[in-house]
Design a protein around this motif. Sequence first.
Motif, PDB file in Angstrom:
ATOM      1  N   ASP A  21       0.835  -1.204   0.000  1.00  0.00           N
ATOM      2  CA  ASP A  21       0.000   0.000   0.000  1.00  0.00           C
ATOM      3  C   ASP A  21       0.869   1.254   0.000  1.00  0.00           C
ATOM      4  OD1 ASP A  21       0.926   0.351   2.614  1.00  0.00           O
ATOM      5  OD2 ASP A  21      -0.930  -0.374   3.535  1.00  0.00           O
ATOM      6  N   GLU A  22       0.241   2.413   0.135  1.00  0.00           N
ATOM      7  CA  GLU A  22       0.957   3.689   0.054  1.00  0.00           C
ATOM      8  C   GLU A  22       2.003   3.838   1.154  1.00  0.00           C
ATOM      9  OE1 GLU A  22      -0.178   8.368  -0.809  1.00  0.00           O
ATOM     10  OE2 GLU A  22      -1.698   6.975  -0.062  1.00  0.00           O
ATOM     11  N   ALA A  23       1.747   3.236   2.311  1.00  0.00           N
ATOM     12  CA  ALA A  23       2.689   3.311   3.428  1.00  0.00           C
ATOM     13  C   ALA A  23       3.794   2.266   3.327  1.00  0.00           C
ATOM     14  CB  ALA A  23       1.927   3.129   4.744  1.00  0.00           C
ATOM     15  N   GLY A  24       3.764   1.454   2.296  1.00  0.00           N
ATOM     16  CA  GLY A  24       4.778   0.418   2.137  1.00  0.00           C
ATOM     17  C   GLY A  24       4.466  -0.857   2.890  1.00  0.00           C
ATOM     18  N   GLU A  25       3.266  -0.925   3.456  1.00  0.00           N
ATOM     19  CA  GLU A  25       2.857  -2.127   4.178  1.00  0.00           C
ATOM     20  C   GLU A  25       2.313  -3.163   3.192  1.00  0.00           C
ATOM     21  OE1 GLU A  25       3.292  -2.602   7.393  1.00  0.00           O
ATOM     22  OE2 GLU A  25       4.135  -0.583   7.685  1.00  0.00           O
ATOM     23  N   THR A  26       2.465  -4.427   3.555  1.00  0.00           N
ATOM     24  CA  THR A  26       1.979  -5.501   2.693  1.00  0.00           C
ATOM     25  C   THR A  26       0.453  -5.514   2.652  1.00  0.00           C
ATOM     26  OG1 THR A  26       3.925  -6.870   3.160  1.00  0.00           O
ATOM     27  CG2 THR A  26       1.961  -8.001   2.309  1.00  0.00           C
ATOM     28  N   ALA A  27      -0.106  -5.396   1.455  1.00  0.00           N
ATOM     29  CA  ALA A  27      -1.558  -5.414   1.272  1.00  0.00           C
ATOM     30  C   ALA A  27      -2.059  -6.790   0.838  1.00  0.00           C
ATOM     31  CB  ALA A  27      -1.969  -4.369   0.234  1.00  0.00           C
ATOM     32  N   GLY A  28      -1.168  -7.595   0.322  1.00  0.00           N
ATOM     33  CA  GLY A  28      -1.536  -8.937  -0.118  1.00  0.00           C
ATOM     34  C   GLY A  28      -0.312  -9.677  -0.606  1.00  0.00           C
ATOM     35  N   ARG A  29      -0.347 -10.999  -0.488  1.00  0.00           N
ATOM     36  CA  ARG A  29       0.796 -11.811  -0.919  1.00  0.00           C
ATOM     37  C   ARG A  29       0.284 -13.151  -1.416  1.00  0.00           C
ATOM     38  NH1 ARG A  29       4.732 -15.375   1.427  1.00  0.00           N
ATOM     39  NH2 ARG A  29       6.826 -15.016   0.581  1.00  0.00           N
ATOM     40  N   VAL A  30       0.759 -13.567  -2.578  1.00  0.00           N
ATOM     41  CA  VAL A  30       0.405 -14.875  -3.135  1.00  0.00           C
ATOM     42  C   VAL A  30       1.705 -15.632  -3.402  1.00  0.00           C
ATOM     43  CG1 VAL A  30      -0.812 -16.141  -4.940  1.00  0.00           C
ATOM     44  CG2 VAL A  30      -1.654 -13.896  -4.218  1.00  0.00           C
ATOM     45  N   PRO A  31       2.041 -16.627  -2.580  1.00  0.00           N
ATOM     46  CA  PRO A  31       3.283 -17.372  -2.776  1.00  0.00           C
ATOM     47  C   PRO A  31       3.100 -18.545  -3.742  1.00  0.00           C
ATOM     48  CG  PRO A  31       2.222 -18.118  -0.778  1.00  0.00           C
ATOM     49  CD  PRO A  31       1.338 -17.031  -1.353  1.00  0.00           C
ATOM     50  N   ASP A  32       4.224 -19.022  -4.253  1.00  0.00           N
ATOM     51  CA  ASP A  32       4.254 -20.269  -5.038  1.00  0.00           C
ATOM     52  C   ASP A  32       3.255 -20.294  -6.187  1.00  0.00           C
ATOM     53  OD1 ASP A  32       6.220 -21.261  -3.283  1.00  0.00           O
ATOM     54  OD2 ASP A  32       4.668 -21.926  -1.884  1.00  0.00           O
ATOM     55  N   VAL A  33       3.244 -19.231  -6.966  1.00  0.00           N
ATOM     56  CA  VAL A  33       2.407 -19.190  -8.166  1.00  0.00           C
ATOM     57  C   VAL A  33       3.096 -20.027  -9.240  1.00  0.00           C
ATOM     58  CG1 VAL A  33       1.395 -17.734  -9.949  1.00  0.00           C
ATOM     59  CG2 VAL A  33       1.556 -16.898  -7.587  1.00  0.00           C
ATOM     60  N   THR A  34       2.418 -21.040  -9.736  1.00  0.00           N
ATOM     61  CA  THR A  34       3.025 -21.949 -10.692  1.00  0.00           C
ATOM     62  C   THR A  34       2.714 -21.550 -12.128  1.00  0.00           C
ATOM     63  OG1 THR A  34       1.111 -23.411 -10.453  1.00  0.00           O
ATOM     64  CG2 THR A  34       3.046 -23.917  -9.131  1.00  0.00           C
ATOM     65  N   TYR A  35       3.571 -21.994 -13.038  1.00  0.00           N
ATOM     66  CA  TYR A  35       3.405 -21.718 -14.466  1.00  0.00           C
ATOM     67  C   TYR A  35       2.061 -22.242 -14.966  1.00  0.00           C
ATOM     68  CZ  TYR A  35       4.439 -21.926 -19.488  1.00  0.00           C
ATOM     69  OH  TYR A  35       4.400 -21.763 -20.847  1.00  0.00           O
ATOM     70  N   LEU A  36       1.453 -21.511 -15.907  1.00  0.00           N
ATOM     71  CA  LEU A  36       0.098 -21.776 -16.400  1.00  0.00           C
ATOM     72  C   LEU A  36      -0.901 -21.731 -15.259  1.00  0.00           C
ATOM     73  CD1 LEU A  36       0.712 -24.587 -19.058  1.00  0.00           C
ATOM     74  CD2 LEU A  36       0.435 -22.136 -19.416  1.00  0.00           C
ATOM     75  N   TRP A  37      -0.705 -20.738 -14.415  1.00  0.00           N
ATOM     76  CA  TRP A  37      -1.544 -20.516 -13.234  1.00  0.00           C
ATOM     77  C   TRP A  37      -3.029 -20.428 -13.603  1.00  0.00           C
ATOM     78  CZ3 TRP A  37      -1.267 -20.360  -8.079  1.00  0.00           C
ATOM     79  CH2 TRP A  37      -2.143 -19.537  -7.337  1.00  0.00           C
ATOM     80  N   THR A  38      -3.871 -21.095 -12.810  1.00  0.00           N
ATOM     81  CA  THR A  38      -5.307 -21.025 -13.058  1.00  0.00           C
ATOM     82  C   THR A  38      -6.037 -20.278 -11.961  1.00  0.00           C
ATOM     83  OG1 THR A  38      -5.841 -23.050 -11.834  1.00  0.00           O
ATOM     84  CG2 THR A  38      -5.201 -23.295 -14.141  1.00  0.00           C
ATOM     85  N   GLY A  39      -5.317 -19.806 -10.941  1.00  0.00           N
ATOM     86  CA  GLY A  39      -5.962 -19.114  -9.843  1.00  0.00           C
ATOM     87  C   GLY A  39      -6.521 -20.056  -8.794  1.00  0.00           C
ATOM     88  N   GLN A  40      -6.528 -21.351  -9.077  1.00  0.00           N
ATOM     89  CA  GLN A  40      -7.071 -22.318  -8.138  1.00  0.00           C
ATOM     90  C   GLN A  40      -6.138 -23.493  -7.917  1.00  0.00           C
ATOM     91  OE1 GLN A  40     -10.616 -23.357 -10.227  1.00  0.00           O
ATOM     92  NE2 GLN A  40     -11.669 -21.454  -9.785  1.00  0.00           N
ATOM     93  N   ASP A  41      -5.332 -23.819  -8.921  1.00  0.00           N
ATOM     94  CA  ASP A  41      -4.514 -25.017  -8.910  1.00  0.00           C
ATOM     95  C   ASP A  41      -3.079 -24.659  -8.557  1.00  0.00           C
ATOM     96  OD1 ASP A  41      -2.936 -27.198  -9.567  1.00  0.00           O
ATOM     97  OD2 ASP A  41      -4.218 -27.831 -11.185  1.00  0.00           O
ATOM     98  N   ARG A  42      -2.519 -25.314  -7.572  1.00  0.00           N
ATOM     99  CA  ARG A  42      -1.108 -25.078  -7.217  1.00  0.00           C
ATOM    100  C   ARG A  42      -0.219 -26.223  -7.682  1.00  0.00           C
ATOM    101  NH1 ARG A  42      -0.254 -20.873  -2.846  1.00  0.00           N
ATOM    102  NH2 ARG A  42      -2.163 -19.707  -3.047  1.00  0.00           N
ATOM    103  N   GLY A  43      -0.809 -27.204  -8.384  1.00  0.00           N
ATOM    104  CA  GLY A  43      -0.030 -28.386  -8.768  1.00  0.00           C
ATOM    105  C   GLY A  43       0.797 -28.181 -10.009  1.00  0.00           C
TER     106      GLY A  43
END
Length: 291
Positions: free
Chosen positions: A269-291
Amino acid sequence: MDERNIAEELHLLAGRARPVHPRAYVDRALARSARRRRTSWSVAGLVAACLVGTVIASPLAGLPGLGGRDAAAELIRLPASTSEQARMIRDCMPEGGPVHGMDPGRRLPEQGRIEDFRVLARFTDGEGSTALLGSTAGFVFCTPVPKGELGEPAVFTYWGHKAPGGLAAGLTGDLTVDAYVVQTDERAIRSEKPRSGYFRVVAGRVGPGVRRVAIEWSPGRQADAVVANGFFVGRVPATHRSDPRSRLDALGKPLEVIDTPPVTVTAYDEAGETAGRVPDVTYLWTGQDRG
């Protein structure tokens, strides 16, 4: 035979061979094979009737992680196109709209027209650029190439990865990762000092309070994405590695594939605080599948 099987059979029958850069042919064939296995197909689609500056109500009520905002009053606006952006959209979709992933000459009318799309965010570097083009239903990527060169087809993905899509579909708070793909930039391949020409690209949506998005492409390798209009896109040059399955190419040599390790995406955010984090995003990401 269900709808998915019918779609996949039609998909295979519609394939059309096109001359491409040898390595590009291998990489695209592998990526599209994986995409066929991992993408949910739907025969029915939504044609997004969106005019310049269209405003739509966003049905966000009840979605987790939205911080108690008054969802009913939330509005999402697609940006208006400049003349340069309108020209880019036309150049990136010469068929008049999104096309079939295995047959770039075959347009899919149910996925929209060029008039429905806007340039949501564009990342530019010394090699070229990749833009996220979106409608109210979904998005495509645009990595422009010089006229007459082979470009990436405008393959469509619904917001939320499921028809009918919609800008509120699949939101995960202030940071939503919608795609992790590879794009080919023919400028790099055909330059005086040829480079691989392949770029790893990550894109998605952010909340109104997000000012910066950082992508950790691999351990110790982090770079900022471009944030604009409530969307983000970032890219880095891709490298190759030996095929983990030890396959051989058409000449009998060890096959090389694009290295696509998982990435981590963080919004601030504007203060430099974390607003969201998504780890381990895999190739051909579907938004639901981490495999």
